[in-house]
Motif scaffolding. Structure first.
Motif, PDB file in Angstrom:
ATOM      1  N   ILE A  15       6.615  28.287  59.340  1.00 59.92           N
ATOM      2  CA  ILE A  15       6.183  27.520  60.508  1.00 59.92           C
ATOM      3  C   ILE A  15       5.500  28.433  61.533  1.00 59.92           C
ATOM      4  N   GLY A  16       5.892  29.695  61.561  1.00 59.21           N
ATOM      5  CA  GLY A  16       5.225  30.631  62.456  1.00 59.21           C
ATOM      6  C   GLY A  16       5.713  30.536  63.880  1.00 59.21           C
ATOM      7  N   SER A  17       4.947  31.091  64.814  1.00 60.75           N
ATOM      8  CA  SER A  17       5.391  31.144  66.201  1.00 60.75           C
ATOM      9  C   SER A  17       5.151  29.806  66.893  1.00 60.75           C
ATOM     10  N   GLU A  18       5.434  29.779  68.194  1.00 59.75           N
ATOM     11  CA  GLU A  18       5.502  28.490  68.909  1.00 59.75           C
ATOM     12  C   GLU A  18       4.286  27.568  68.786  1.00 59.75           C
ATOM     13  N   TRP A  19       3.079  28.149  68.780  1.00 57.99           N
ATOM     14  CA  TRP A  19       1.905  27.277  68.733  1.00 57.99           C
ATOM     15  C   TRP A  19       1.159  27.393  67.414  1.00 57.99           C
ATOM     16  N   GLU A  20       1.884  27.855  66.388  1.00 64.27           N
ATOM     17  CA  GLU A  20       1.292  27.900  65.050  1.00 64.27           C
ATOM     18  C   GLU A  20       1.921  26.838  64.171  1.00 64.27           C
ATOM     19  N   LEU A  21       1.138  26.392  63.206  1.00 62.34           N
ATOM     20  CA  LEU A  21       1.615  25.315  62.349  1.00 62.34           C
ATOM     21  C   LEU A  21       2.283  25.851  61.088  1.00 62.34           C
ATOM     22  N   GLY A  22       1.694  26.823  60.460  1.00 66.25           N
ATOM     23  CA  GLY A  22       2.278  27.395  59.243  1.00 66.25           C
ATOM     24  C   GLY A  22       2.054  26.507  58.031  1.00 66.25           C
ATOM     25  N   ARG A  23       2.211  27.092  56.873  1.00 65.52           N
ATOM     26  CA  ARG A  23       1.910  26.370  55.623  1.00 65.52           C
ATOM     27  C   ARG A  23       2.825  25.170  55.429  1.00 65.52           C
ATOM     28  N   GLU A  24       4.119  25.384  55.660  1.00 66.94           N
ATOM     29  CA  GLU A  24       5.079  24.296  55.411  1.00 66.94           C
ATOM     30  C   GLU A  24       4.871  23.139  56.387  1.00 66.94           C
ATOM     31  N   GLY A  25       4.566  23.513  57.635  1.00 70.31           N
ATOM     32  CA  GLY A  25       4.297  22.490  58.647  1.00 70.31           C
ATOM     33  C   GLY A  25       3.067  21.683  58.273  1.00 70.31           C
ATOM     34  N   PHE A  26       2.033  22.400  57.818  1.00 71.00           N
ATOM     35  CA  PHE A  26       0.796  21.721  57.418  1.00 71.00           C
ATOM     36  C   PHE A  26       1.073  20.756  56.271  1.00 71.00           C
ATOM     37  N   GLU A  27       1.854  21.202  55.300  1.00 69.92           N
ATOM     38  CA  GLU A  27       2.156  20.339  54.145  1.00 69.92           C
ATOM     39  C   GLU A  27       2.947  19.103  54.579  1.00 69.92           C
ATOM     40  N   LEU A  28       3.854  19.302  55.537  1.00 67.46           N
ATOM     41  CA  LEU A  28       4.642  18.158  56.038  1.00 67.46           C
ATOM     42  C   LEU A  28       3.707  17.098  56.643  1.00 67.46           C
ATOM     43  N   ILE A  29       2.802  17.555  57.522  1.00 64.16           N
ATOM     44  CA  ILE A  29       1.887  16.632  58.207  1.00 64.16           C
ATOM     45  C   ILE A  29       0.907  16.017  57.213  1.00 64.16           C
ATOM     46  N   ARG A  30       0.465  16.841  56.286  1.00 67.07           N
ATOM     47  CA  ARG A  30      -0.482  16.376  55.278  1.00 67.07           C
ATOM     48  C   ARG A  30       0.101  15.221  54.457  1.00 67.07           C
ATOM     49  N   GLY A  31       1.350  15.420  54.031  1.00 67.13           N
ATOM     50  CA  GLY A  31       2.026  14.393  53.236  1.00 67.13           C
ATOM     51  C   GLY A  31       2.226  13.118  54.038  1.00 67.13           C
ATOM     52  N   LEU A  32       2.632  13.283  55.297  1.00 68.85           N
ATOM     53  CA  LEU A  32       2.850  12.098  56.145  1.00 68.85           C
ATOM     54  C   LEU A  32       1.552  11.325  56.350  1.00 68.85           C
ATOM     55  N   ALA A  33       0.472  12.065  56.639  1.00 65.37           N
ATOM     56  CA  ALA A  33      -0.819  11.411  56.907  1.00 65.37           C
ATOM     57  C   ALA A  33      -1.308  10.680  55.660  1.00 65.37           C
ATOM     58  N   ALA A  36       0.935   7.583  55.203  1.00 63.33           N
ATOM     59  CA  ALA A  36       0.815   6.575  56.271  1.00 63.33           C
ATOM     60  C   ALA A  36      -0.520   5.847  56.232  1.00 63.33           C
ATOM     61  N   CYS A  37      -1.620   6.567  55.969  1.00 66.88           N
ATOM     62  CA  CYS A  37      -2.914   5.877  56.052  1.00 66.88           C
ATOM     63  C   CYS A  37      -3.976   6.450  55.139  1.00 66.88           C
ATOM     64  N   GLY A  38      -3.559   7.228  54.137  1.00 70.37           N
ATOM     65  CA  GLY A  38      -4.519   7.709  53.139  1.00 70.37           C
ATOM     66  C   GLY A  38      -5.359   8.892  53.601  1.00 70.37           C
ATOM     67  N   LEU A  39      -5.110   9.402  54.826  1.00 69.30           N
ATOM     68  CA  LEU A  39      -5.908  10.541  55.321  1.00 69.30           C
ATOM     69  C   LEU A  39      -5.728  11.734  54.402  1.00 69.30           C
ATOM     70  N   ASP A  40      -6.833  12.381  54.091  1.00 71.65           N
ATOM     71  CA  ASP A  40      -6.783  13.529  53.200  1.00 71.65           C
ATOM     72  C   ASP A  40      -7.089  14.787  54.023  1.00 71.65           C
ATOM     73  N   LEU A  41      -6.043  15.451  54.481  1.00 64.35           N
ATOM     74  CA  LEU A  41      -6.227  16.673  55.272  1.00 64.35           C
ATOM     75  C   LEU A  41      -6.349  17.838  54.305  1.00 64.35           C
ATOM     76  N   LYS A  42      -7.575  18.233  54.081  1.00 68.30           N
ATOM     77  CA  LYS A  42      -7.825  19.253  53.050  1.00 68.30           C
ATOM     78  C   LYS A  42      -7.411  20.629  53.545  1.00 68.30           C
ATOM     79  N   PRO A  43      -6.993  21.514  52.593  1.00 62.41           N
ATOM     80  CA  PRO A  43      -6.738  22.893  52.992  1.00 62.41           C
ATOM     81  C   PRO A  43      -7.989  23.437  53.692  1.00 62.41           C
ATOM     82  N   GLY A  44      -7.773  24.173  54.755  1.00 57.83           N
ATOM     83  CA  GLY A  44      -8.905  24.649  55.571  1.00 57.83           C
ATOM     84  C   GLY A  44      -8.901  23.941  56.921  1.00 57.83           C
ATOM     85  N   LYS A  45      -8.143  22.820  56.992  1.00 51.25           N
ATOM     86  CA  LYS A  45      -8.085  22.042  58.244  1.00 51.25           C
ATOM     87  C   LYS A  45      -6.874  22.455  59.098  1.00 51.25           C
TER      88      LYS A  45
END
Ligand SMILES: C[S@@+](CC[C@H](N)C(=O)[O-])C[C@H]1O[C@@H](n2cnc3c(N)ncnc32)[C@H](O)[C@@H]1O
Length: 294
Positions: A15-33, A36-45
């Motif tokens: 997750i990293g420091s306070e204002w960083e997302l980190g890989r696991e955080g990104f995957e969590l949000i990616r899966g939720l998005a 929830a609505c088919g959004l495809d948050l590609k690596p690099g975003k």
């Protein structure tokens, strides 16, 4: 706790420091998005997503992205999901965007409808802050006449509650309407004064003709009529391939035979089985009855 009793720190969790997302955080949000609505948050975003989550975390008075992710984890289907989707969607749009579609709308749909006195149903699917449906309305008012706008049913939907709030007010910064002809600006917009100096508002007579709806295009489309034209422009680029394919077929089923599907100029249906007739880039039609493909 990790194996051996070692505590799983935010850094170890990626997750990293306070204002960083980190890989696991990104995957969590990616899966939720995606769910929830088919959004495809590609690596690099990652950086874009982190910036948007940081803004939301600050709005909530949280002290960083990990705290925000914690809130999301606690109630993944909860009220915050709506705000999260608001934060993740890109609502960029403009009046008269991709103007060839409006020429087609006039020539192939509105003019014949005016000639034959027919009703017309149009859906702006993924209308963002409303510039697209209001542009449609202005063209319709020009062709049909304001007095006959009642023969037009215009539905405009988006998943973003924030974008829809703007759309419903119909208030825009004056520098966003420069591409509209001067005569239209005088005819269809009111200029703000005093505290509203520098803003314009779409006139009431036009605004009340749009049925704004919050609708997830990957959710139920129940209650919608069949449309003569569906504008679904610059929406599919944000969705995953399977979701795109499903969506195009569902939109096709919402068209009357011979109805038009307009997508963004940079979008294409290559490789998607859609059962629509290709007319020209970004323009498709539902075949007349009897010629339907699966
Ligand atoms: C870039 S804007 C396009 C606006 C307008 N159609 C245009 O071309 O100017 C894309 C819009 O699609 C919406 N959107 C993305 N995924 C969606 C979904 N699953 N359901 C409904 N709207 C969605 C976003 O909220 C955003 O407002």
């Amino acid at each position: 706790m990790m194996a051996g009793g070692e505590k799983r720190t935010p850094m170890a969790a990626g997750i990293g420091s306070e204002w960083e997302l980190g890989r696991e955080g990104f995957e969590l949000i990616r899966g939720l998005a995606r769910r929830a609505c088919g959004l495809d948050l590609k690596p690099g975003k990652e950086a874009l997503v982190a910036a948007r989550l940081a803004r939301r975390a600050r709005e909530l008075g949280l002290n960083g992205i990990p705290a925000y992710l914690e809130r999301i984890r606690r109630e993944p289907g909860g009220g915050e999901l709506v705000a999260l989707i608001d934060a993740l969607t890109t609502n960029h749009t403009s009046f008269q965007r991709e103007p060839r579609h409006f020429d087609l709308l006039r020539e192939r749909v509105l003019v014949p409808a005016a000639r034959h006195g027919c009703e017309v149903a149009i859906w702006s699917a993924g209308c963002a802050t409303g510039e697209e449906p209001y542009t449609i309305l202005m063209h319709a008012a020009e062709v049909l006449g304001e007095a006959r706008l009642a023969s037009l049913r215009l539905v405009a939907s988006d998943i973003s509650t924030r974008a829809l709030e703007v759309a419903r007010t119909g208030i825009y910064s004056a520098d966003r309407v420069g591409m509209l002809p001067e005569v239209w600006r005088r005819r269809y917009l009111q200029r703000g004064s005093g505290a509203c100096q520098g803003y314009v508002r779409v006139k009431d007579t036009l605004r009340r003709r749009v049925e704004f709806q919050r609708r997830n295009l990957t959710g139920s489309l129940a209650g919608l009529p069949h449309f003569d034209v569906i504008f679904c422009r610059n929406v599919m680029i944000y969705l995953g391939r399977t979701v795109q394919e499903l969506l195009v077929r569902r939109l096709r089923d919402r068209l009357v035979p011979g109805g038009w599907l307009l997508i963004g100029h940079s979008e294409g249906l290559m490789g998607i089985r859609h059962g629509l007739d290709y007319v020209m880039p970004s323009v498709y039609r539902r075949p007349q009855s009897g010629r339907e493909q699966p």
